[in-house]
Design a protein around this motif. Structure first.
Motif, mmCIF file in Angstrom:
data_model
loop_
_atom_site.group_PDB
_atom_site.id
_atom_site.type_symbol
_atom_site.label_atom_id
_atom_site.label_comp_id
_atom_site.label_asym_id
_atom_site.label_seq_id
_atom_site.Cartn_x
_atom_site.Cartn_y
_atom_site.Cartn_z
ATOM 1 N N VAL A 21 34.532 65.454 -14.062
ATOM 2 C CA VAL A 21 35.825 64.797 -13.931
ATOM 3 C C VAL A 21 35.962 63.741 -15.016
ATOM 4 C CG1 VAL A 21 35.947 65.178 -11.429
ATOM 5 C CG2 VAL A 21 35.040 63.023 -12.304
ATOM 6 N N SER A 22 37.207 63.437 -15.356
ATOM 7 C CA SER A 22 37.494 62.397 -16.328
ATOM 8 C C SER A 22 38.761 61.674 -15.882
ATOM 9 C CB SER A 22 37.690 63.016 -17.716
ATOM 10 O OG SER A 22 37.817 62.012 -18.680
ATOM 11 N N PHE A 23 38.758 60.365 -15.993
ATOM 12 C CA PHE A 23 39.891 59.543 -15.586
ATOM 13 C C PHE A 23 40.442 58.803 -16.791
ATOM 14 C CE2 PHE A 23 38.399 60.706 -11.613
ATOM 15 C CZ PHE A 23 39.123 60.137 -10.564
ATOM 16 N N TRP A 24 41.651 58.289 -16.640
ATOM 17 C CA TRP A 24 42.217 57.365 -17.619
ATOM 18 C C TRP A 24 43.029 56.351 -16.852
ATOM 19 C CZ3 TRP A 24 46.495 60.250 -20.876
ATOM 20 C CH2 TRP A 24 47.457 60.780 -20.029
ATOM 21 N N MET A 25 43.539 55.354 -17.546
ATOM 22 C CA MET A 25 44.204 54.239 -16.876
ATOM 23 C C MET A 25 45.713 54.201 -17.152
ATOM 24 S SD MET A 25 41.927 52.574 -15.079
ATOM 25 C CE MET A 25 42.461 50.878 -14.922
ATOM 26 N N LYS A 26 46.293 55.337 -17.504
ATOM 27 C CA LYS A 26 47.730 55.393 -17.773
ATOM 28 C C LYS A 26 48.501 54.836 -16.568
ATOM 29 C CE LYS A 26 51.488 58.435 -19.055
ATOM 30 N NZ LYS A 26 51.892 59.787 -19.419
ATOM 31 N N ASN A 27 49.425 53.934 -16.842
ATOM 32 C CA ASN A 27 50.282 53.311 -15.823
ATOM 33 C C ASN A 27 49.514 52.569 -14.732
ATOM 34 O OD1 ASN A 27 52.636 54.305 -17.086
ATOM 35 N ND2 ASN A 27 52.370 56.267 -16.057
ATOM 36 N N THR A 28 48.252 52.258 -14.992
ATOM 37 C CA THR A 28 47.466 51.479 -14.037
ATOM 38 C C THR A 28 47.540 50.017 -14.461
ATOM 39 O OG1 THR A 28 46.023 53.376 -13.715
ATOM 40 C CG2 THR A 28 45.221 51.264 -12.916
ATOM 41 N N LEU A 29 47.856 49.144 -13.512
ATOM 42 C CA LEU A 29 48.169 47.750 -13.826
ATOM 43 C C LEU A 29 47.023 46.780 -13.563
ATOM 44 C CD1 LEU A 29 51.740 47.746 -12.200
ATOM 45 C CD2 LEU A 29 51.119 48.282 -14.572
ATOM 46 N N ILE A 30 45.979 47.234 -12.871
ATOM 47 C CA ILE A 30 44.857 46.354 -12.525
ATOM 48 C C ILE A 30 43.548 46.958 -13.037
ATOM 49 C CG2 ILE A 30 45.969 45.319 -10.495
ATOM 50 C CD1 ILE A 30 44.426 47.315 -8.738
ATOM 51 N N PRO A 31 42.582 46.108 -13.427
ATOM 52 C CA PRO A 31 41.276 46.647 -13.836
ATOM 53 C C PRO A 31 40.564 47.259 -12.641
ATOM 54 C CG PRO A 31 41.228 44.242 -13.833
ATOM 55 C CD PRO A 31 42.631 44.650 -13.499
ATOM 56 N N LEU A 32 39.841 48.351 -12.887
ATOM 57 C CA LEU A 32 39.169 49.068 -11.806
ATOM 58 C C LEU A 32 37.726 49.379 -12.160
ATOM 59 C CD1 LEU A 32 41.955 51.704 -11.035
ATOM 60 C CD2 LEU A 32 41.369 49.708 -9.638
ATOM 61 N N ASP A 33 36.869 49.390 -11.146
ATOM 62 C CA ASP A 33 35.534 49.966 -11.258
ATOM 63 C C ASP A 33 35.627 51.369 -10.682
ATOM 64 O OD1 ASP A 33 34.588 47.544 -12.203
ATOM 65 O OD2 ASP A 33 33.467 47.036 -10.386
ATOM 66 N N MET A 34 34.984 52.323 -11.327
ATOM 67 C CA MET A 34 34.978 53.707 -10.864
ATOM 68 C C MET A 34 33.546 54.114 -10.571
ATOM 69 S SD MET A 34 37.525 55.380 -13.657
ATOM 70 C CE MET A 34 39.093 54.596 -14.018
ATOM 71 N N LEU A 35 33.323 54.556 -9.334
ATOM 72 C CA LEU A 35 32.012 55.053 -8.927
ATOM 73 C C LEU A 35 32.113 56.566 -8.814
ATOM 74 C CD1 LEU A 35 32.211 52.034 -7.952
ATOM 75 C CD2 LEU A 35 30.562 52.658 -6.211
ATOM 76 N N PHE A 36 31.378 57.266 -9.655
ATOM 77 C CA PHE A 36 31.375 58.730 -9.666
ATOM 78 C C PHE A 36 30.228 59.190 -8.769
ATOM 79 C CE2 PHE A 36 33.399 57.297 -13.549
ATOM 80 C CZ PHE A 36 34.527 58.091 -13.607
ATOM 81 N N VAL A 37 30.547 60.056 -7.796
ATOM 82 C CA VAL A 37 29.625 60.309 -6.689
ATOM 83 C C VAL A 37 29.356 61.813 -6.511
ATOM 84 C CG1 VAL A 37 29.233 59.847 -4.237
ATOM 85 C CG2 VAL A 37 30.598 58.248 -5.591
ATOM 86 N N ALA A 38 28.095 62.138 -6.257
ATOM 87 C CA ALA A 38 27.647 63.516 -6.016
ATOM 88 C C ALA A 38 28.072 63.976 -4.618
ATOM 89 C CB ALA A 38 26.126 63.588 -6.149
ATOM 90 N N PRO A 39 27.997 65.288 -4.357
ATOM 91 C CA PRO A 39 28.367 65.806 -3.031
ATOM 92 C C PRO A 39 27.553 65.220 -1.874
ATOM 93 C CG PRO A 39 28.176 67.614 -4.591
ATOM 94 C CD PRO A 39 27.684 66.372 -5.298
ATOM 95 N N ASP A 40 26.337 64.743 -2.150
ATOM 96 C CA ASP A 40 25.511 64.166 -1.079
ATOM 97 C C ASP A 40 25.738 62.672 -0.886
ATOM 98 O OD1 ASP A 40 24.209 63.047 -3.268
ATOM 99 O OD2 ASP A 40 22.253 63.950 -2.810
ATOM 100 N N GLY A 41 26.658 62.086 -1.676
ATOM 101 C CA GLY A 41 26.991 60.673 -1.534
ATOM 102 C C GLY A 41 26.316 59.748 -2.521
ATOM 103 N N GLU A 42 25.416 60.263 -3.350
ATOM 104 C CA GLU A 42 24.711 59.399 -4.309
ATOM 105 C C GLU A 42 25.612 59.028 -5.481
ATOM 106 O OE1 GLU A 42 20.789 59.267 -7.215
ATOM 107 O OE2 GLU A 42 21.086 60.989 -5.892
ATOM 108 N N VAL A 43 25.606 57.733 -5.833
ATOM 109 C CA VAL A 43 26.366 57.261 -6.993
ATOM 110 C C VAL A 43 25.652 57.734 -8.257
ATOM 111 C CG1 VAL A 43 27.208 55.248 -8.259
ATOM 112 C CG2 VAL A 43 27.234 55.240 -5.747
ATOM 113 N N LEU A 44 26.368 58.542 -9.064
ATOM 114 C CA LEU A 44 25.804 59.104 -10.294
ATOM 115 C C LEU A 44 26.068 58.229 -11.509
ATOM 116 C CD1 LEU A 44 27.007 62.789 -9.788
ATOM 117 C CD2 LEU A 44 24.709 61.858 -9.349
#
Length: 158
Positions: free
Chosen positions: A74-97
């Motif tokens: 997956v890939s994200f971008w911040m188009k039209n996003t007004l606030i800074p964000l942290d993104m946690l990318f997560v595996a199917p078992d719940g582990e933060v990758l």
């Protein structure tokens, strides 16, 4: 009074983690301890495409959980996003990758999550660092199946 407050705090701390499972809640557990976030779910293409666009502010322990049908890059971008964000990318078992901290509002630069991502949790920018969330920590939510590291236990009385 102090004793009863401490007793109450101990009782809360002693509650099993799975007791907090709810569609609108994500719990993260790691070396830092644990934290819960109230979340909106984005689990279809339209909701994922809109994400947190145009949101002017978000309460401290709130976020959005992006849920995909299967693990994938997956890939994200911040188009039209007004606030800074942290993104946690997560595996199917719940582990933060992977964690991307303080994504810049309005930035169109792709933010790749890597392979094998099935969920992405977006929270306020800086929260991951402030709380001590790191790669290898584990998320709990009903969207993770029974194979999850911290699976939700179904209520047998319902």
């Amino acid at each position: 009074m102090k004793l009863s407050v401490l007793s109450f705090a101990f009782v809360l701390a002693a509650q099993p983690l799975w007791a907090t499972c709810a569609e609108d809640k994500v719990t993260i557990k790691g070396d830092f301890g644990q934290a819960s976030f109230t979340v909106e779910i984005a689990d279809d293409n339209a909701e994922r495409a809109e994400g947190l666009m145009f949101v002017e502010e978000m309460p401290t322990f709130s976020g959005m959980l992006f849920v995909y049908d299967r693990a994938q890059p997956v890939s994200f971008w911040m188009k039209n996003t007004l606030i800074p964000l942290d993104m946690l990318f997560v595996a199917p078992d719940g582990e933060v990758l992977r964690i991307h901290e303080n994504a810049i509002p309005g930035d169109l630069t792709p933010i790749p999550g890597g392979d094998g991502v099935q969920m992405v949790l977006e929270i306020n920018g800086g929260m991951a660092s402030r709380l001590g969330i790191s790669v290898g920590d584990v998320l709990q939510h009903p969207s993770f199946g029974p194979e999850a590291i911290m699976a939700c236990v179904q209520d047998m009385h319902g």
